[in-house]
Design an enzyme around this catalytic site. Sequence first.
Site, PDB file in Angstrom:
ATOM      1  N   ASP A  74       0.829  -1.210   0.000  1.00  0.00           N
ATOM      2  CA  ASP A  74       0.000   0.000   0.000  1.00  0.00           C
ATOM      3  C   ASP A  74       0.866   1.264   0.000  1.00  0.00           C
ATOM      4  O   ASP A  74       1.976   1.251   0.521  1.00  0.00           O
ATOM      5  CB  ASP A  74      -0.902  -0.032   1.243  1.00  0.00           C
ATOM      6  CG  ASP A  74      -2.100   0.881   1.090  1.00  0.00           C
ATOM      7  OD1 ASP A  74      -2.288   1.449  -0.004  1.00  0.00           O
ATOM      8  OD2 ASP A  74      -2.848   1.039   2.070  1.00  0.00           O
ATOM      9  N   HIS A  99       3.199   3.293  -8.783  1.00  0.00           N
ATOM     10  CA  HIS A  99       3.122   1.858  -9.073  1.00  0.00           C
ATOM     11  C   HIS A  99       4.402   1.387  -9.766  1.00  0.00           C
ATOM     12  O   HIS A  99       4.900   0.297  -9.486  1.00  0.00           O
ATOM     13  CB  HIS A  99       1.906   1.550  -9.949  1.00  0.00           C
ATOM     14  CG  HIS A  99       0.594   1.926  -9.305  1.00  0.00           C
ATOM     15  ND1 HIS A  99       0.287   1.581  -8.006  1.00  0.00           N
ATOM     16  CD2 HIS A  99      -0.473   2.626  -9.767  1.00  0.00           C
ATOM     17  CE1 HIS A  99      -0.919   2.056  -7.711  1.00  0.00           C
ATOM     18  NE2 HIS A  99      -1.401   2.685  -8.754  1.00  0.00           N
ATOM     19  N   LEU A 103      10.636 -21.338  -4.490  1.00  0.00           N
ATOM     20  CA  LEU A 103       9.725 -20.312  -3.943  1.00  0.00           C
ATOM     21  C   LEU A 103       8.450 -20.304  -4.776  1.00  0.00           C
ATOM     22  O   LEU A 103       8.523 -20.319  -6.007  1.00  0.00           O
ATOM     23  CB  LEU A 103      10.398 -18.925  -4.023  1.00  0.00           C
ATOM     24  CG  LEU A 103       9.492 -17.701  -3.845  1.00  0.00           C
ATOM     25  CD1 LEU A 103       8.904 -17.647  -2.429  1.00  0.00           C
ATOM     26  CD2 LEU A 103      10.273 -16.400  -4.114  1.00  0.00           C
ATOM     27  N   ARG A 133       1.867  -5.040   6.046  1.00  0.00           N
ATOM     28  CA  ARG A 133       1.111  -4.000   5.342  1.00  0.00           C
ATOM     29  C   ARG A 133       1.898  -2.702   5.412  1.00  0.00           C
ATOM     30  O   ARG A 133       2.269  -2.267   6.516  1.00  0.00           O
ATOM     31  CB  ARG A 133      -0.287  -3.823   5.935  1.00  0.00           C
ATOM     32  CG  ARG A 133      -1.059  -2.760   5.173  1.00  0.00           C
ATOM     33  CD  ARG A 133      -2.539  -2.780   5.367  1.00  0.00           C
ATOM     34  NE  ARG A 133      -3.121  -1.860   4.388  1.00  0.00           N
ATOM     35  CZ  ARG A 133      -4.339  -1.907   3.937  1.00  0.00           C
ATOM     36  NH1 ARG A 133      -5.169  -2.835   4.365  1.00  0.00           N
ATOM     37  NH2 ARG A 133      -4.774  -1.040   3.056  1.00  0.00           N
TER      38      ARG A 133
HETATM   39  C1  FPP Z   1      -1.641   0.254  -3.410  1.00  0.00           C
HETATM   40  O1  FPP Z   1      -1.247   1.582  -3.459  1.00  0.00           O
HETATM   41  C2  FPP Z   1      -1.069  -0.516  -4.491  1.00  0.00           C
HETATM   42  C3  FPP Z   1      -1.781  -1.081  -5.506  1.00  0.00           C
HETATM   43  C4  FPP Z   1      -3.233  -0.957  -5.607  1.00  0.00           C
HETATM   44  C5  FPP Z   1      -1.119  -1.804  -6.572  1.00  0.00           C
HETATM   45  C6  FPP Z   1       0.117  -2.568  -6.241  1.00  0.00           C
HETATM   46  C7  FPP Z   1       0.867  -2.770  -7.490  1.00  0.00           C
HETATM   47  C8  FPP Z   1       2.204  -2.728  -7.657  1.00  0.00           C
HETATM   48  C9  FPP Z   1       3.165  -2.583  -6.544  1.00  0.00           C
HETATM   49  C10 FPP Z   1       2.820  -2.797  -9.017  1.00  0.00           C
HETATM   50  C11 FPP Z   1       2.468  -3.980  -9.846  1.00  0.00           C
HETATM   51  C12 FPP Z   1       2.556  -5.265  -9.145  1.00  0.00           C
HETATM   52  C13 FPP Z   1       3.274  -6.334  -9.557  1.00  0.00           C
HETATM   53  C14 FPP Z   1       3.187  -7.609  -8.801  1.00  0.00           C
HETATM   54  C15 FPP Z   1       4.171  -6.284 -10.710  1.00  0.00           C
HETATM   55  P1  FPP Z   1      -2.352   2.716  -3.580  1.00  0.00           P
HETATM   56  O2  FPP Z   1      -2.417   3.105  -5.006  1.00  0.00           O
HETATM   57  O3  FPP Z   1      -3.631   2.236  -2.977  1.00  0.00           O
HETATM   58  O4  FPP Z   1      -1.702   3.832  -2.720  1.00  0.00           O
HETATM   59  P2  FPP Z   1      -2.461   4.956  -1.879  1.00  0.00           P
HETATM   60  O5  FPP Z   1      -3.218   4.236  -0.799  1.00  0.00           O
HETATM   61  O6  FPP Z   1      -1.333   5.781  -1.365  1.00  0.00           O
HETATM   62  O7  FPP Z   1      -3.353   5.686  -2.834  1.00  0.00           O
END
Ligand code: FPP
Length: 238
Positions: free
Chosen positions: A17, A34, A128, A183
């Site tokens: 997150d 991201h 893994l 988390r």
């Molecule tokens: C949460 O941050 C993150 C996500 C919804 C996406 C997680 C994806 C990645 C780390 C990249 C792609 C993944 C892989 C496995 C290649 P948020 O956008 O909710 O952050 P915020 O709460 O600060 O808005």
Amino acid sequence: MDFEQEKLPLHVAIIMDGNGRWATQRDLPRIEGHIAGIESVREAVTATREIGIPYLTLYAFSKENWSRPKEEVQGLLHLLELYLLKELPMMMEHEIRFMAIGALEDLPKKLQVMLDDVMEKTKRHKALTLNIALSYSGRQEILHAVRSVLRDMKAGRIKRIDERVFARYLYTAAMPDPDLLIRTSGEMRLSNFLLWQMAYTEIYVTETLWPDFRREAYEEALMEFTRRERRFGSLKEY
Ligand code: FPP
């Protein structure tokens, strides 16, 4: 870091997150968060493999995430494609089994085909297991399992249901439950992640945003876990 090997988790689950906040703090579009988060994914996978933890489950895209702006959803799905293309050789070299879990039928066909391909190519790897949760919802997973149980009962394939039998109908069938949930970015919620599997999971929350959660931060979480005493609901002497 030197860990007491027998105290390490067998299965780590991570709610990644804070990508959006990381980008906003830098006046960048959310997708940049991201993109930066992918480097943290790489470091987590490499560290998990090197430390010798056999299961890692990452929450990459929840059912709820479909309601984000279209460009962000498309951007995330595109990043996943790039990740698969780029990381397949690494998974082959390091004996990593890749598994996508979730309502994969919701995903664009092209991504489904790529996921199937990587799962197929890596299915015999034993070092893994890397689970990536996509269009995932814990409640949906349980309902999906219930429907399959009912179908198998009706067909006479199973006669009785208990926790062990039920767990075989989940996406994580045959895997140990997560011992540790990490988390990032300070939120204290499960957010519909692995609801059945995390009944006894230790939770570690850090304020660090996911793109900043690199190897050192991950190892700190593992170290903290090795210091905890797990009880599984039993009462030990104080
Ligand atoms: C949460 O941050 C993150 C996500 C919804 C996406 C997680 C994806 C990645 C780390 C990249 C792609 C993944 C892989 C496995 C290649 P948020 O956008 O909710 O952050 P915020 O709460 O600060 O808005």
